[in-house]
Design an enzyme around this catalytic site. Structure first.
Site, mmCIF file in Angstrom:
data_model
loop_
_atom_site.group_PDB
_atom_site.id
_atom_site.type_symbol
_atom_site.label_atom_id
_atom_site.label_comp_id
_atom_site.label_asym_id
_atom_site.label_seq_id
_atom_site.Cartn_x
_atom_site.Cartn_y
_atom_site.Cartn_z
ATOM 1 C CD GLU A 115 4.632 8.377 -1.123
ATOM 2 O OE1 GLU A 115 5.014 7.977 -2.231
ATOM 3 O OE2 GLU A 115 4.035 7.651 -0.316
ATOM 4 N NE ARG A 163 6.824 9.447 -4.241
ATOM 5 C CZ ARG A 163 7.966 9.064 -3.653
ATOM 6 N NH1 ARG A 163 9.122 9.294 -4.219
ATOM 7 N NH2 ARG A 163 7.927 8.449 -2.481
ATOM 8 C CG ASP A 164 3.156 12.293 -5.277
ATOM 9 O OD1 ASP A 164 3.244 11.677 -6.360
ATOM 10 O OD2 ASP A 164 3.368 11.766 -4.174
ATOM 11 C CD1 TRP A 172 1.785 0.900 -7.721
ATOM 12 C CD2 TRP A 172 3.830 0.137 -8.225
ATOM 13 N NE1 TRP A 172 2.550 1.962 -8.127
ATOM 14 C CE2 TRP A 172 3.810 1.525 -8.438
ATOM 15 C CE3 TRP A 172 5.004 -0.569 -8.484
ATOM 16 C CZ2 TRP A 172 4.922 2.230 -8.881
ATOM 17 C CZ3 TRP A 172 6.114 0.122 -8.927
ATOM 18 C CH2 TRP A 172 6.067 1.515 -9.125
ATOM 19 C CB THR A 219 0.354 10.841 -7.770
ATOM 20 O OG1 THR A 219 -0.297 9.605 -7.567
ATOM 21 C CG2 THR A 219 -0.422 11.930 -7.076
ATOM 22 C CD GLN A 269 -0.436 7.145 -10.107
ATOM 23 O OE1 GLN A 269 0.647 6.672 -9.872
ATOM 24 N NE2 GLN A 269 -0.674 7.969 -11.129
ATOM 25 C CG MET A 323 -7.307 2.744 -8.208
ATOM 26 S SD MET A 323 -9.083 3.094 -8.307
ATOM 27 C CE MET A 323 -9.700 2.200 -6.874
ATOM 28 C CG ASN A 324 -1.339 3.472 -6.638
ATOM 29 O OD1 ASN A 324 -1.263 2.853 -7.691
ATOM 30 N ND2 ASN A 324 -0.460 4.392 -6.308
ATOM 31 C CG ASP A 325 -1.493 7.679 -5.109
ATOM 32 O OD1 ASP A 325 -1.512 6.589 -4.534
ATOM 33 O OD2 ASP A 325 -0.478 8.396 -5.165
#
Ligand code: NAG
Ligand code: NAG
Ligand code: NAG
Length: 582
Positions: free
Chosen positions: A243, A188-189, A83, A119, A75, A57-59
């Protein structure tokens, strides 16, 4: 009512089905490992933090409160503990303590997000119309060098469903590609959008121009067609790629949160960016003028990327949302592992979400924010131990005997020590991390180091020290606050970097205060009422479960008085994969 809403109400009929194929990724496929079960093979799974049952898992993404449920998207790699193949995992909760994991909300199944659904954020375009904007990672040719980032929109299949289980990607996707002059691999994001004075939507996308971090500003009247403003909302030289930008209003007086479009004389704004260069989340408080879309930091020496951080430990890609149920703004952040990828593969999972924090303006400085664990955590408090008015003598360690274990909530307040005796120590404020680890290496100081030892084995061979240390420098006295992981584990295959910060303490402040949450492999510290936060990951070998103990310590030569300490054991929450009753 903004003209947008009527315009957009009809767009909804046009979005029809570029419906995604039936998603087969389910976090629930392997249920043998429930988060609530920590086994001898899984001592590092947590008791009250959110984590998927398995894999990477991330963000945090798309946070929102909708029809009685908090929604956390994240994520998530359905296929492994490292990842890759990034989807939007999805969990809901009524209290941000007990979580129910649902099917994946967004998966790479369209040409414009075929390499990953990265994200993004949720925006309410009307009270019952949540919309997601996210970054698609796509190919413009079959060459690996030509993977680029675009922005895409998804809407609920059924906005009557409080669980928002199924999402539809709109036909207009991608709704944005990188503008001229912006590297399409650094675009991004998207943030939650807000409405400006002219009734149009605005949002920010993270990027960089040369080596300058930048928050690109876009405007739209229908949420599908976006136009880049000539000037970015903000930019800071030499801060590299920004980011996960976040931009939101806070009240100038009080702790109440504000919905993202609120502005006015009692409002000031926070801009945060996650710096890809050093993997930390930096913010600045400032004034947003929505007529001109200008943002002016209150103190430009504390600008984004060169000033204040949300957290001085491991905490990245964070995101806030407005909790309309309780009128507060809440912060989630991704807390990475400090173990090797090899270890992550063996344990089958990687990363946690930090415990949710309420966030508001620091009324003293008016240019910094305060963070505090959401009050819901108090319902988990069980057995406690407290003490008042005791002295920690020089070079002493005091065990807190009434509580034990690896799930604790500890609050301690020390009388402001006499600073006349503080040592003279020149610490380079750009390398507090090094100072914290040097102090932690059995340093005997004068005014400190003193504080807590958590996740400590009985022989103290394993311990994570959270401490204050006051020193005199050229500019007067300063207090270091550190989380020292140097002796947190007998296992040497983990990153034991120490973290910390200088803390400014107003002269009228009569005490030094710490609150520390302990949960098996995570230690979160909130110093001075949430002015400085430090999150760390630790992997004790001996100090696990009820072999983990709590101590107060003082390694300084000046006695320190504990005016009050209270520690609670915390109950476990559950993370299940059942759909909750409607
Ligand atoms: C994208 O590029 C990768 C790397 O060359 C390739 O394996 C993949 O098939 C491409 N995907 C599409 C949809 O073109
Ligand atoms: C996450 O942790 C791993 C292992 O410690 C490290 O290599 C990586 O750089 C970290 N990433 C971030 C974004 O912190
Ligand atoms: C405190 O002193 C003890 C005994 O010398 C030492 O083992 C320990 O590392 C010190 N802790 C800190 C945080 O300085």
């Amino acid at each position: 009512m903004s003209p947008f809403i009527s315009v957009c109400a009809c767009c909804w009929f046009f979005v029809a089905a570029s419906a995604s194929r039936d998603l087969t990724y389910r976090d629930s496929d392997i249920l043998s490992l429930n988060t609530a079960q920590r086994t001898s093979e899984q001592p590092y799974r947590t008791g009250f933090h959110f984590q998927p049952t398995k894999n990477w898992m991330n963000d945090p993404n798309g946070l929102m409160y909708y029809k009685g449920y908090y929604h956390l998207f994240y994520q998530w790699n359905p296929y492994g503990a490292v990842w890759g193949t990034i989807t939007w995992g999805h969990a809901v909760s009524t209290d941000m303590l007990q979580w129910h994991i649902l099917d994946v909300a967004l998966a790479p199944d369209q040409w414009y997000d075929i390499n990953g659904c990265w994200t993004g954020s949720a925006t309410f375009v009307a009270a019952n119309r949540p919309v997601l904007i996210y970054t698609g990672w796509t190919n413009i040719s079959s060459s690996v060098e030509h993977k680029i980032q675009v922005q895409a929109v998804a809407v609920p299949h059924d906005s009557e469903d409080p669980l928002l289980q199924k999402w539809i990607k709109v036909n207009d996707n991608p709704i944005l590609v990188a503008p001229i002059g912006i590297d399409p691999t650094e675009f991004r994001d998207p943030t939650t959008a807000w409405i400006g004075a002219d009734g149009k939507w605005r949002m920010v996308v993270g990027s960089k121009r040369k080596e300058d971090g930048v928050a690109l500003l876009y405007r739209s009247s229908d949420f599908l067609h976006w136009h880049k403003a000539e000037d970015p909302l903000h930019s800071v030289v030499d801060t590299g790629m920004w980011e996960c930008p976040d931009f939101y209003p806070v009240s100038i007086g009080g702790q109440n949160g504000l919905d993202t479009s609120v502005n006015g004389p009692d409002v000031i704004h926070v801009l945060k960016a996650s710096l890809a260069n050093d993997k930390h989340d930096y913010y600045v408080v400032g004034t947003y003028n929505s007529d001109y879309d200008t943002f002016t930091p209150a103190d430009s020496s504390h600008n984004v990327g060169i000033g204040l951080r949300y957290d001085y430990g491991k905490f990245y890609a964070s995101k806030t949302f407005y909790d309309s149920a309780k009128g507060r703004r809440i912060l989630f952040g991704w807390v990475n592992e400090s173990s090797s990828a090899k270890n992550d593969i063996v344990k089958g999972w990687s990363s946690l979400q930090g415990f949710p924090r309420k966030i508001w303006l620091n009324g003293e400085t008016k240019s910094s924010i305060l963070q505090w664990p959401i009050q819901e955590i108090e319902t988990l408090r069980r057995r406690s131990d407290s003490l008042s008015g005791i002295f920690l003598e020089a070079n002493s360690v005091t065990r807190v005997t009434g509580v034990e274990g690896a799930q604790l909530d500890v609050e301690v307040e020390f009388d402001m020590p006499s600073l006349n005796e503080a040592e003279i120590l020149e610490v380079d404020s750009s390398n507090v991390q090094l100072a914290c680890s040097q102090v932690g290496k059995s340093h005997k100081g004068a005014v400190g180091p003193f504080g807590l030892l958590v996740l400590a084995s009985e022989d103290l061979k394993e311990q994570t020290a959270v401490f204050f240390y006051a020193v005199l420098t050229g500019g007067g006295w300063k207090t270091l606050i550190c989380s020292d992981q140097g002796r947190s584990s007998l296992n040497n295959d983990v990153d034991k970097t120490s973290y910390g910060s200088y803390m400014s303490v107003p002269s009228n402040d009569k005490s030094l205060r710490l609150r520390t949450l302990v949960d098996h492999s995570i230690v979160e510290t909130f110093a001075q009422g949430g002015e400085i936060c430090i999150t760390s990951r630790v992997y004790p070998v001996k100090a696990v479960n009820n072999q983990a103990h709590l101590y107060l310590f003082n390694n300084g030569s000046v006695p320190v008085r504990v005016s009050h300490m209270i520690a609670w054991e915390l109950a476990s929450t559950t993370i299940d994969v059942d759909v909750p009753a409607r």
